[in-house]
Design a protein around this motif. Structure first.
Motif, PDB file in Angstrom:
ATOM      1  N   GLN A 176      -5.511 -12.990 -12.609  1.00 50.67           N
ATOM      2  CA  GLN A 176      -6.706 -13.833 -12.686  1.00 50.67           C
ATOM      3  C   GLN A 176      -7.956 -13.045 -12.283  1.00 50.67           C
ATOM      4  O   GLN A 176      -9.021 -13.214 -12.871  1.00 50.67           O
ATOM      5  CB  GLN A 176      -6.555 -15.082 -11.814  1.00 50.67           C
ATOM      6  CG  GLN A 176      -7.617 -16.125 -12.082  1.00 50.67           C
ATOM      7  CD  GLN A 176      -7.601 -16.625 -13.529  1.00 50.67           C
ATOM      8  OE1 GLN A 176      -6.554 -16.967 -14.069  1.00 50.67           O
ATOM      9  NE2 GLN A 176      -8.764 -16.656 -14.166  1.00 50.67           N
ATOM     10  N   VAL A 177      -7.811 -12.161 -11.308  1.00 44.97           N
ATOM     11  CA  VAL A 177      -8.938 -11.292 -10.919  1.00 44.97           C
ATOM     12  C   VAL A 177      -9.351 -10.430 -12.107  1.00 44.97           C
ATOM     13  O   VAL A 177     -10.535 -10.271 -12.397  1.00 44.97           O
ATOM     14  CB  VAL A 177      -8.570 -10.421  -9.699  1.00 44.97           C
ATOM     15  CG1 VAL A 177      -9.567  -9.302  -9.482  1.00 44.97           C
ATOM     16  CG2 VAL A 177      -8.451 -11.290  -8.453  1.00 44.97           C
TER      17      VAL A 177
ATOM     18  N   ALA B 206      -5.675   0.395  -7.327  1.00 47.70           N
ATOM     19  CA  ALA B 206      -6.841   0.099  -6.483  1.00 47.70           C
ATOM     20  C   ALA B 206      -6.958  -1.405  -6.263  1.00 47.70           C
ATOM     21  O   ALA B 206      -7.151  -1.862  -5.124  1.00 47.70           O
ATOM     22  CB  ALA B 206      -8.108   0.658  -7.120  1.00 47.70           C
ATOM     23  N   ASP B 207      -6.823  -2.181  -7.319  1.00 45.11           N
ATOM     24  CA  ASP B 207      -6.920  -3.643  -7.195  1.00 45.11           C
ATOM     25  C   ASP B 207      -5.759  -4.229  -6.393  1.00 45.11           C
ATOM     26  O   ASP B 207      -5.948  -5.136  -5.584  1.00 45.11           O
ATOM     27  CB  ASP B 207      -6.982  -4.285  -8.589  1.00 45.11           C
ATOM     28  CG  ASP B 207      -8.273  -3.959  -9.328  1.00 45.11           C
ATOM     29  OD1 ASP B 207      -9.249  -3.552  -8.668  1.00 45.11           O
ATOM     30  OD2 ASP B 207      -8.297  -4.111 -10.566  1.00 45.11           O
ATOM     31  N   VAL B 208      -4.568  -3.703  -6.606  1.00 46.59           N
ATOM     32  CA  VAL B 208      -3.401  -4.157  -5.843  1.00 46.59           C
ATOM     33  C   VAL B 208      -3.631  -3.917  -4.355  1.00 46.59           C
ATOM     34  O   VAL B 208      -3.373  -4.789  -3.524  1.00 46.59           O
ATOM     35  CB  VAL B 208      -2.111  -3.444  -6.326  1.00 46.59           C
ATOM     36  CG1 VAL B 208      -0.974  -3.625  -5.341  1.00 46.59           C
ATOM     37  CG2 VAL B 208      -1.707  -3.944  -7.698  1.00 46.59           C
ATOM     38  N   ASN B 209      -4.142  -2.738  -4.015  1.00 44.09           N
ATOM     39  CA  ASN B 209      -4.362  -2.403  -2.604  1.00 44.09           C
ATOM     40  C   ASN B 209      -5.439  -3.256  -1.956  1.00 44.09           C
ATOM     41  O   ASN B 209      -5.323  -3.616  -0.788  1.00 44.09           O
ATOM     42  CB  ASN B 209      -4.691  -0.924  -2.445  1.00 44.09           C
ATOM     43  CG  ASN B 209      -3.453  -0.067  -2.472  1.00 44.09           C
ATOM     44  OD1 ASN B 209      -2.373  -0.493  -2.089  1.00 44.09           O
ATOM     45  ND2 ASN B 209      -3.600   1.155  -2.942  1.00 44.09           N
ATOM     46  N   VAL B 210      -6.486  -3.571  -2.699  1.00 43.01           N
ATOM     47  CA  VAL B 210      -7.559  -4.391  -2.132  1.00 43.01           C
ATOM     48  C   VAL B 210      -7.030  -5.770  -1.741  1.00 43.01           C
ATOM     49  O   VAL B 210      -7.301  -6.268  -0.643  1.00 43.01           O
ATOM     50  CB  VAL B 210      -8.737  -4.530  -3.131  1.00 43.01           C
ATOM     51  CG1 VAL B 210      -9.693  -5.628  -2.712  1.00 43.01           C
ATOM     52  CG2 VAL B 210      -9.478  -3.208  -3.252  1.00 43.01           C
ATOM     53  N   LEU B 211      -6.267  -6.392  -2.623  1.00 45.12           N
ATOM     54  CA  LEU B 211      -5.797  -7.753  -2.365  1.00 45.12           C
ATOM     55  C   LEU B 211      -4.519  -7.824  -1.540  1.00 45.12           C
ATOM     56  O   LEU B 211      -4.357  -8.729  -0.725  1.00 45.12           O
ATOM     57  CB  LEU B 211      -5.578  -8.503  -3.682  1.00 45.12           C
ATOM     58  CG  LEU B 211      -6.828  -8.866  -4.461  1.00 45.12           C
ATOM     59  CD1 LEU B 211      -6.464  -9.562  -5.754  1.00 45.12           C
ATOM     60  CD2 LEU B 211      -7.744  -9.742  -3.632  1.00 45.12           C
TER      61      LEU B 211
ATOM     62  N   CYS C   3       0.829  -1.213   0.000  1.00 45.80           N
ATOM     63  CA  CYS C   3       0.000   0.000   0.000  1.00 45.80           C
ATOM     64  C   CYS C   3       0.863   1.263   0.000  1.00 45.80           C
ATOM     65  O   CYS C   3       0.588   2.214  -0.730  1.00 45.80           O
ATOM     66  CB  CYS C   3      -0.929  -0.014   1.208  1.00 45.80           C
ATOM     67  SG  CYS C   3      -2.055   1.380   1.277  1.00 45.80           S
ATOM     68  N   GLU C   4       1.932   1.268   0.801  1.00 47.10           N
ATOM     69  CA  GLU C   4       2.823   2.432   0.843  1.00 47.10           C
ATOM     70  C   GLU C   4       3.576   2.604  -0.470  1.00 47.10           C
ATOM     71  O   GLU C   4       3.749   3.733  -0.951  1.00 47.10           O
ATOM     72  CB  GLU C   4       3.809   2.294   2.009  1.00 47.10           C
ATOM     73  CG  GLU C   4       3.141   2.385   3.372  1.00 47.10           C
ATOM     74  CD  GLU C   4       4.057   1.975   4.508  1.00 47.10           C
ATOM     75  OE1 GLU C   4       4.061   2.670   5.534  1.00 47.10           O
ATOM     76  OE2 GLU C   4       4.777   0.949   4.358  1.00 47.10           O
ATOM     77  N   VAL C   5       4.000   1.502  -1.070  1.00 46.51           N
ATOM     78  CA  VAL C   5       4.656   1.568  -2.381  1.00 46.51           C
ATOM     79  C   VAL C   5       3.674   2.126  -3.409  1.00 46.51           C
ATOM     80  O   VAL C   5       4.014   3.015  -4.198  1.00 46.51           O
ATOM     81  CB  VAL C   5       5.191   0.182  -2.820  1.00 46.51           C
ATOM     82  CG1 VAL C   5       5.600   0.190  -4.292  1.00 46.51           C
ATOM     83  CG2 VAL C   5       6.348  -0.247  -1.946  1.00 46.51           C
TER      84      VAL C   5
END
Length: 191
Positions: free
Chosen positions: A123-124, A99-104, A66-68
């Motif tokens: 895959q998502v 957004a997707d990276v942060n959710v997962l 998230c910080e990255v």
């Protein structure tokens, strides 16, 4: 015209005789006041501080995904713009990918992000929507490439170990006819 912030000054700690400066809200000591190595240590740390956007370097084993992503967004938000200041299409894609990276994976240590995590994200993106709204293979590959680009950028600023970028870069793109992603974007009906 806005004034640029002043540079942190080298100060002498009266009680200990140590040279120090306050960088990014943190007191950093450089050694005994007046010694030649002290001034060069200060100049080196100051140059690194300025090159890193007036931030102290972080421990690459402690920063989260998230910080990255937040730091990459700050870079991308200003970089991916047209000369008139409007965002490019890449800007919009980056926003979606982050957004997707942060959710997962937002709470995961960035040093632990690898090809399996990127494969899961891909895959998502493949599974998003029904047959009519499913993302095209090229779009999924573009999103995957953008996630890789974020880790390349992070490695270049020593936010993550270079091995993280090298590892995620091993994930090959989706090939024509070999994935569940659509081959083309849906055709829009003519009114």
């Amino acid at each position: 015209m806005a004034r640029s912030p002043s540079l942190p000054k080298l100060c002498k700690h009266k009680a200990t005789g140590q040279a120090y400066a306050t960088l990014d809200g943190t007191v950093v000591y450089f050694g005994k006041w007046g010694e030649p190595n002290t001034e060069s240590a200060y100049q080196r740390k100051l140059a690194e501080f300025l090159a890193n956007g007036r931030r102290l370097p972080v421990n690459p084993n402690e920063i989260t995904v998230c910080e990255v992503a937040a730091r990459y967004w700050k870079h991308a938000d200003s970089y991916y713009r047209k000369p008139d200041g409007t965002p490019t299409s890449t800007h919009r894609n980056i926003k979606r990918v982050l957004a997707d990276v942060n959710v997962l994976y937002g709470d995961l240590r960035a040093a632990d992000f690898g090809p399996l995590a990127l494969r899961t994200l891909r895959q998502v993106w493949i599974d998003t929507g029904d047959d009519e709204k499913r993302l095209a293979r090229k779009t999924v590959n573009d999103f995957t490439a953008e996630a890789k680009r974020m880790f390349k950028w992070a490695a270049s600023f020593e936010l993550v170990p270079a091995e993280v970028f090298q590892a995620v870069n091993t994930l090959a793109g989706l090939r024509r006819g070999r994935s569940e992603a659509r081959e083309t974007e849906p055709i829009k009906p003519v009114p």
